[in-house]
Motif scaffolding. Structure first.
Motif, PDB file in Angstrom:
ATOM      1  N   ASN A  37      10.239  -6.312  14.293  1.00  0.00           N
ATOM      2  CA  ASN A  37       8.860  -6.544  13.844  1.00  0.00           C
ATOM      3  C   ASN A  37       8.559  -5.819  12.539  1.00  0.00           C
ATOM      4  OD1 ASN A  37       8.677  -6.575  17.094  1.00  0.00           O
ATOM      5  ND2 ASN A  37       7.217  -8.024  16.225  1.00  0.00           N
ATOM      6  N   LEU A  38       9.213  -4.681  12.319  1.00  0.00           N
ATOM      7  CA  LEU A  38       8.988  -3.940  11.079  1.00  0.00           C
ATOM      8  C   LEU A  38       9.394  -4.771   9.870  1.00  0.00           C
ATOM      9  CD1 LEU A  38      10.356  -0.426  12.162  1.00  0.00           C
ATOM     10  CD2 LEU A  38       7.961  -1.163  12.055  1.00  0.00           C
ATOM     11  N   LEU A  39      10.451  -5.565  10.012  1.00  0.00           N
ATOM     12  CA  LEU A  39      10.860  -6.472   8.934  1.00  0.00           C
ATOM     13  C   LEU A  39      10.011  -7.732   8.918  1.00  0.00           C
ATOM     14  CD1 LEU A  39      14.766  -6.261   9.206  1.00  0.00           C
ATOM     15  CD2 LEU A  39      13.223  -4.867   7.821  1.00  0.00           C
ATOM     16  N   GLU A  40       9.809  -8.313  10.109  1.00  0.00           N
ATOM     17  CA  GLU A  40       9.043  -9.563  10.215  1.00  0.00           C
ATOM     18  C   GLU A  40       7.675  -9.436   9.553  1.00  0.00           C
ATOM     19  OE1 GLU A  40       7.633 -13.380  11.482  1.00  0.00           O
ATOM     20  OE2 GLU A  40       9.649 -12.569  11.313  1.00  0.00           O
ATOM     21  N   ASP A  41       6.949  -8.385   9.867  1.00  0.00           N
ATOM     22  CA  ASP A  41       5.598  -8.230   9.336  1.00  0.00           C
ATOM     23  C   ASP A  41       5.602  -8.122   7.815  1.00  0.00           C
ATOM     24  OD1 ASP A  41       4.797  -8.240  11.966  1.00  0.00           O
ATOM     25  OD2 ASP A  41       4.478  -6.074  12.086  1.00  0.00           O
ATOM     26  N   ARG A  42       6.550  -7.393   7.270  1.00  0.00           N
ATOM     27  CA  ARG A  42       6.577  -7.172   5.823  1.00  0.00           C
ATOM     28  C   ARG A  42       7.070  -8.410   5.070  1.00  0.00           C
ATOM     29  NH1 ARG A  42       6.766  -2.596   8.493  1.00  0.00           N
ATOM     30  NH2 ARG A  42       6.102  -0.626   7.538  1.00  0.00           N
ATOM     31  N   VAL A  43       8.115  -9.041   5.559  1.00  0.00           N
ATOM     32  CA  VAL A  43       8.652 -10.206   4.853  1.00  0.00           C
ATOM     33  C   VAL A  43       7.701 -11.397   4.972  1.00  0.00           C
ATOM     34  CG1 VAL A  43      10.584 -11.827   4.726  1.00  0.00           C
ATOM     35  CG2 VAL A  43      11.017  -9.399   5.135  1.00  0.00           C
ATOM     36  N   LYS A  44       7.121 -11.574   6.131  1.00  0.00           N
ATOM     37  CA  LYS A  44       6.160 -12.663   6.303  1.00  0.00           C
ATOM     38  C   LYS A  44       5.011 -12.518   5.307  1.00  0.00           C
ATOM     39  CE  LYS A  44       3.347 -14.956   9.841  1.00  0.00           C
ATOM     40  NZ  LYS A  44       2.952 -14.949  11.289  1.00  0.00           N
ATOM     41  N   LYS A  45       4.530 -11.321   5.109  1.00  0.00           N
ATOM     42  CA  LYS A  45       3.446 -11.079   4.150  1.00  0.00           C
ATOM     43  C   LYS A  45       3.895 -11.400   2.732  1.00  0.00           C
ATOM     44  CE  LYS A  45       0.197  -7.477   2.672  1.00  0.00           C
ATOM     45  NZ  LYS A  45      -0.236  -6.064   2.872  1.00  0.00           N
ATOM     46  N   LEU A  46       5.121 -11.004   2.365  1.00  0.00           N
ATOM     47  CA  LEU A  46       5.630 -11.319   1.035  1.00  0.00           C
ATOM     48  C   LEU A  46       5.716 -12.821   0.817  1.00  0.00           C
ATOM     49  CD1 LEU A  46       8.568  -8.757   0.521  1.00  0.00           C
ATOM     50  CD2 LEU A  46       6.339  -8.746  -0.598  1.00  0.00           C
ATOM     51  N   VAL A  47       6.222 -13.530   1.806  1.00  0.00           N
ATOM     52  CA  VAL A  47       6.385 -14.972   1.693  1.00  0.00           C
ATOM     53  C   VAL A  47       5.027 -15.661   1.564  1.00  0.00           C
ATOM     54  CG1 VAL A  47       7.125 -17.034   2.961  1.00  0.00           C
ATOM     55  CG2 VAL A  47       8.636 -15.058   2.803  1.00  0.00           C
ATOM     56  N   GLN A  48       4.052 -15.186   2.291  1.00  0.00           N
ATOM     57  CA  GLN A  48       2.712 -15.756   2.186  1.00  0.00           C
ATOM     58  C   GLN A  48       2.125 -15.545   0.798  1.00  0.00           C
ATOM     59  OE1 GLN A  48       0.812 -13.728   5.466  1.00  0.00           O
ATOM     60  NE2 GLN A  48       1.262 -15.373   6.934  1.00  0.00           N
ATOM     61  N   GLN A  49       2.448 -14.419   0.181  1.00  0.00           N
ATOM     62  CA  GLN A  49       1.957 -14.145  -1.163  1.00  0.00           C
ATOM     63  C   GLN A  49       2.723 -14.939  -2.208  1.00  0.00           C
ATOM     64  OE1 GLN A  49       2.570  -9.903  -1.249  1.00  0.00           O
ATOM     65  NE2 GLN A  49       0.571  -9.436  -0.325  1.00  0.00           N
ATOM     66  N   GLY A  50       3.999 -15.205  -1.953  1.00  0.00           N
ATOM     67  CA  GLY A  50       4.834 -15.952  -2.883  1.00  0.00           C
ATOM     68  C   GLY A  50       5.341 -15.083  -4.024  1.00  0.00           C
ATOM     69  N   GLY A  51       6.267 -15.646  -4.803  1.00  0.00           N
ATOM     70  CA  GLY A  51       6.800 -14.933  -5.961  1.00  0.00           C
ATOM     71  C   GLY A  51       7.647 -13.730  -5.605  1.00  0.00           C
ATOM     72  N   VAL A  52       8.398 -13.812  -4.511  1.00  0.00           N
ATOM     73  CA  VAL A  52       9.203 -12.684  -4.045  1.00  0.00           C
ATOM     74  C   VAL A  52      10.314 -12.384  -5.053  1.00  0.00           C
ATOM     75  CG1 VAL A  52      10.665 -11.816  -2.188  1.00  0.00           C
ATOM     76  CG2 VAL A  52       8.707 -13.278  -1.654  1.00  0.00           C
ATOM     77  N   THR A  53      10.520 -11.122  -5.334  1.00  0.00           N
ATOM     78  CA  THR A  53      11.588 -10.667  -6.230  1.00  0.00           C
ATOM     79  C   THR A  53      12.577  -9.803  -5.459  1.00  0.00           C
ATOM     80  OG1 THR A  53      10.410  -8.645  -6.830  1.00  0.00           O
ATOM     81  CG2 THR A  53       9.965 -10.630  -8.162  1.00  0.00           C
ATOM     82  N   ARG A  54      13.697  -9.511  -6.107  1.00  0.00           N
ATOM     83  CA  ARG A  54      14.664  -8.604  -5.478  1.00  0.00           C
ATOM     84  C   ARG A  54      14.016  -7.250  -5.204  1.00  0.00           C
ATOM     85  NH1 ARG A  54      18.619  -7.521  -9.455  1.00  0.00           N
ATOM     86  NH2 ARG A  54      17.287  -8.622 -10.932  1.00  0.00           N
ATOM     87  N   ALA A  55      13.269  -6.740  -6.165  1.00  0.00           N
ATOM     88  CA  ALA A  55      12.634  -5.434  -5.984  1.00  0.00           C
ATOM     89  C   ALA A  55      11.647  -5.459  -4.821  1.00  0.00           C
ATOM     90  CB  ALA A  55      11.930  -5.015  -7.275  1.00  0.00           C
ATOM     91  N   ALA A  56      10.886  -6.532  -4.709  1.00  0.00           N
ATOM     92  CA  ALA A  56       9.906  -6.614  -3.623  1.00  0.00           C
ATOM     93  C   ALA A  56      10.587  -6.619  -2.263  1.00  0.00           C
ATOM     94  CB  ALA A  56       9.054  -7.873  -3.791  1.00  0.00           C
ATOM     95  N   LEU A  57      11.719  -7.306  -2.160  1.00  0.00           N
ATOM     96  CA  LEU A  57      12.409  -7.361  -0.877  1.00  0.00           C
ATOM     97  C   LEU A  57      13.076  -6.022  -0.560  1.00  0.00           C
ATOM     98  CD1 LEU A  57      12.587  -9.600   1.221  1.00  0.00           C
ATOM     99  CD2 LEU A  57      14.846 -10.187   0.346  1.00  0.00           C
TER     100      LEU A  57
END
Length: 932
Positions: free
Chosen positions: A687-707
């Motif tokens: 869940n620690l990954l799910e919550d963070r990655v899901k939020k990034l994907v919803q925002q869009g424009g994911v970068t290597r640094a963001a991940l």
């Protein structure tokens, strides 16, 4: 209070503890000076004319990075070991990746793409001409060159022939990890104590793994022959590659022996004489590779087991509540297919290991009849001590548990949601922290091979986790059940059993070990015999009675006698002509029979596949429990002569392409796909990954640094604080908290939770936690509140039985559980889902897949609040020294140190501690910009 036990038996590998005593004498300087003299010519021979490795068809666009602490160089001469022990000096490239790895914990918050390689290494193919440190043609061969770079010393192996390429891979592996490879081939053969000394931790280590894979030399040879035959042309190529790889290892052994540059541990353990050079370093042979593979498979790729423990906890539940209600209670704690569990694959259903409607063939033991099968006999000398007995008990517990090391995580985002339009991945295995590291880095370029990445030492004829020309891949441990327990009926005596109606003798497999004191290990002389009784249904683990009949419970693993089979899959992953996209990637990893989740990214696609030889079980068999060893309940299509069976087809394994994103941290793979470990429910570290990655994907424009930031942020999170503590505090504050001590504790916990619930330093290098009091309180509170919440309702017998299935806690400083202390990996196993569901039920909130009963305060909010406040006051009153009692690494009360990562020495070189992070040991950051 007793000192915390060291980490698991693997982590407690005995190292030259006798060295410091004689290093205090003045003569050490003379000894070092004398020993340094052979180094100069050896060093000169290793630096041939500068040669540049060409970047072969590299499509990463300088956007692929990786790191593997502590450093590439895992070999040290005797002189270098003595210098390290006396003065702390490090051999070149022994720990130059440790600092950047540790620094990410405080540096990630401001990370941008252009700063990634402040914390990782550029993992493009090749070496720029101004970065070449050395270029060697091993053994004078003209068909292979090993170039090492200045920054990290990673070998870049380029061959013009297939044989030369693999020869170079073996030579480079031995340069970097010869001692470690030798240790683990002896672990796999159950011969560690005879080789490295009889320390109790060594006894436990060899016992744990030999119990898992008790093979004779003939067994090891047969596995090679069978894998080659089954692999066809690729099998023949794998055999040729393995032989060339071994020739390279053995060429280095000969060169280092004659040049006297071999690892110093051989002197300290009595295998070589530092003055006369007498003694022998045994050449490696092909069966050693199978022994090595059995250790790695046992550690990371063999999900399942624990059926007898499951049976015992079920019987305890039925004794407490009656058969019907007890079974419901048991199933609710087991959480086979919890509807609130985080999933790696979002869509589809993949039924495996589900509960049958009408179970058949289950063979539950009679009450009180279960006895573990002894492994060790004929103990003498130091093998008879209480410490040795405890090591044996710990090894047996680790070997029999379904709560195995999972570790490893993956974050993968499709190009649809990234800034560049190309997929981005941050992934890698959590293999623990050792000195030298179990993995090594390499680049291999040759006919039919083009890859860079990490491989387990001694098995590095191919890159096992890494990148190809235009794609990258990684894995996490999946843990689906490929191990079953059978109740074989005894006949004639305790060593004969009924096999399909015939009274059949068990096969006795023995390994006799003896040791004597050495400089590295002063353990007094001793010996013992390890003895395993094997049946066609696998090795015997327990004795019991079922309905009054005497039985032996055996353990059958689908990868038993098939430790070499996965080599074909790894060969395919390294072949640029085979892997061209997600479909061919998935086909390649289908050839890997160990239980892993595999992830893939190129410039256009992402993919996922869950590997493992999942046996097709007979209709009605419940894989959670032992079943009778009778044809009706055997695996379908099972051939005991080869231990092969019918396996579920690839379409039945969780798999997909181009999902919006994938996360994996040893969580549940897919809907209806049962994993062996308990507690895969509403709260999991996934869940620690799910919550963070899901939020990034919803925002869009994911970068290597963001991940990378998402991964690094999760790596510092306390799962309990983030996902359970707010609900606990909601109960506690449902009425005003008037007790001063409780109120103060609540305030500290609320402030910490509001700040994110992370275990972070006040400043880089401070070795003091921000929110230190809150962290101490929660660390003390969790075991107290769990016991007070559940034991009254379950009763002590059932509570104890369930804790045998799933540890209560796995905080960073905890020494219990399969990971232990100082290993980084945390929060994989624990009662977080149980507490979460129970507390939500008390609060009247909706719970999907609830526990069969409400336990905290018997469902009363007021009574539950009283329990939580009472235990919170107890926890708050505990001193740091009581919560963190100290061990062989840390002083009592040192909170930061108790959490810290300590590289467990498997040789003579030691490294300093680093701050806690819960992240992969080897890690890739990937974004390809083009495709072939």
């Amino acid at each position: 209070m007793p000192r915390r036990a060291p980490r698991t038996v693997l982590d407690r590998m005995r190292t030259p503890s006798g060295i410091p005593g004689f290093l205090k004498t003045a003569s050490v300087c003379t000894l070092i000076a004398g020993l340094l003299s052979p180094l100069a010519p050896a060093a000169a021979s290793e630096t041939a004319a500068t040669q540049v490795t060409a970047a072969a068809n590299d499509h990463c666009g300088n956007q692929r990075s990786d790191i593997l602490p502590p450093g590439q160089n895992g070999n040290a001469t005797l002189a270098q070991i003595l210098l390290n022990q006396a003065f702390g000096t490090q051999p070149e490239h022994a720990e130059d990746q440790l600092g950047p790895y540790a620094d990410l914990a405080k540096g990630y918050s401001s990370l941008t793409n252009d700063k990634i390689n402040n914390f990782f290494n550029d993992a493009s193919f090749g070496v720029p001409s101004d970065q070449v440190a050395s270029s060697v043609k091993p053994a004078g061969r003209g068909d292979v060159t090993i170039v090492r770079d200045k920054k990290t010393g990673v070998p870049h192996i380029t061959g013009t022939t297939r044989y030369g390429t693999e020869f170079g891979a073996g030579y480079a592996a031995a340069q970097d990890r010869l001692w470690l490879m030798d240790v683990f081939r002896h672990v796999g053969r159950g011969q560690l104590t005879s080789f490295a000394g009889g320390a109790p931790s060594n006894q436990g280590l060899e016992q744990q793994f030999w119990r898992h894979a008790p093979y004779s030399e003939a067994d090891l040879r047969a596995q090679i022959d069978n894998a080659v035959a089954a692999g066809g042309e690729r099998g023949q190529q794998a055999l040729a590659d393995a032989r060339a790889y071994l020739d390279g290892i053995n060429a280095y052994i000969d060169a280092s022996d004659s040049g006297r540059t071999f690892p110093g541990e051989y002197v300290l353990t009595g295998h070589k004489d530092s003055v006369t050079n007498a003694g022998t370093i045994e050449h490696f042979k092909i069966t050693d590779l199978v022994a090595l593979a059995s250790v790695i498979g046992a550690l990371f790729g063999s999900g399942g087991g624990g059926e007898v423990n499951n049976a015992l906890s079920l019987l305890a539940a039925q004794e407490k509540y009656g058969v019907t209600e007890g079974t419901k209670v048991w199933e609710s704690f087991r959480m086979r297919n919890d509807p609130e569990a985080v999933l790696t694959q979002q869509g589809g259903s993949f039924p495996y290991g589900t509960k049958p409607a009408d179970p058949q063939g289950t063979a539950l033991p009679d009450e009180g009849s279960v006895k573990p099968e002894p492994l060790v006999y004929d103990r003498t000398g130091s093998a008879t001590t209480p410490v040795a007995a405890r090591a044996s008990a710990d090894a047996a517990k680790a070997a029999r548990s379904s709560a195995k090391r999972g570790m490893s995580n993956a974050l993968v985002v499709s190009g649809e949601h990234t800034a560049s339009g190309h997929p981005v991945a941050v992934f890698g295995p959590q293999t623990g922290y050792f000195a030298p590291q179990l993995l090594l880095l390499q680049e291999i370029q040759g006919p039919g091979i083009s890859a860079r990445g990490a491989s387990f030492a001694g098995l590095s004829m191919y890159v096992e986790l890494g990148r190809g020309q235009d794609y990258a891949w990684s894995a996490t441990t999946s843990g689906q059940d490929i191990i079953d327990s059978y109740a074989v009926e005894l006949c004639q005596d305790d060593y004969h059993y009924l096999y399909r109606g015939t009274c059949t003798p068990m096969e006795k497999i023995e390994q006799k070990n003896a040791w004597k004191p050495t400089v590295a290990d002063g353990t007094a002389a001793g010996s013992y015999t390890m003895r395993v009784w094997r049946t066609k249904y696998g090795p015997v683990e327990y004795r019991a009675t079922v309905g009054g009949k005497k039985v032996a419970y055996t353990t059958l693993r689908s990868s038993f006698m098939h430790e070499a089979d996965s080599i074909i899959g790894f060969q395919m992953l390294n072949d640029p002509d085979y892997v061209r996209g997600p479909d061919s990637f998935q086909k390649a990893v289908q050839h890997i029979n160990y239980t892993f989740n595999w992830f893939y990214a190129d410039s256009e696609h992402t993919a996922y596949y869950n590997s493992g030889d999942n046996p097709v079980r007979a209709s009605g068999v419940d894989a959670e429990f032992p079943v009778w060893a009778r044809p009706a309940y055997e695996w379908r299509g099972w051939d005991p002569a080869t231990n092969t069976a019918d396996y579920t087809p690839p379409s039945a394994h969780p798999h997909s392409t181009d999902q919006d994103y994938y996360v994996s941290w040893n969580n549940k793979q897919a809907r209806d796909y049962t994993t062996a470990p308990w507690g895969n429910g509403s709260v999991h570290r996934g869940n620690l990954l799910e919550d963070r990655v899901k939020k990034l994907v919803q925002q869009g424009g994911v970068t290597r640094a963001a991940l990378v930031k998402a991964m690094a942020d999760a790596a510092l999170a306390d799962l309990r604080a983030e996902d359970v503590l707010p609900k606990l505090l909601k109960v506690v504050t449902s009425s005003p908290v008037t007790d001063p001590a409780a109120s103060a504790a609540v305030g500290r916990l609320q402030a910490w939770a509001a700040a994110g619930g992370k275990r972070t330093e006040t400043a880089a290098g401070s070795k003091k936690y921000a929110d230190a009091d809150a962290i101490r309180i929660l660390d003390a509170w969790w075991p107290l509140l769990v016991k007070a919440e559940f034991e009254p309702g379950l009763g002590s017998d059932l509570y104890t039985a369930v804790t045998a299935n799933l540890p209560v806690d796995e905080a960073p400083s905890a020494a219990h559980g399969p990971t232990g202390s100082h290993a980084g990996s945390s929060f994989q196993y624990g009662w977080w889902s149980y507490v979460d569901k129970d507390i939500r039920a008390v609060l009247g909130e909706q719970v999907k897949g609830p526990l069969a009963r409400t336990y905290c305060g018997d469902g009363s909010l007021g009574a539950c609040r009283d329990i939580l406040i009472g235990t919170l006051k107890q926890a708050a009153a505990k001193t740091a020294a009581q919560v963190y009692p100290g061990d062989d690494v840390c002083a009592a009360g040192d909170q930061w140190c108790a959490d810290s990562i300590n590289h467990r020495t498997l040789g003579g070189i030691k490294h300093g501690k680093i701050g806690w992070q819960n992240r992969p040991t080897y890690q890739q950051v990937v974004e390809f910009t083009s495709h072939r």
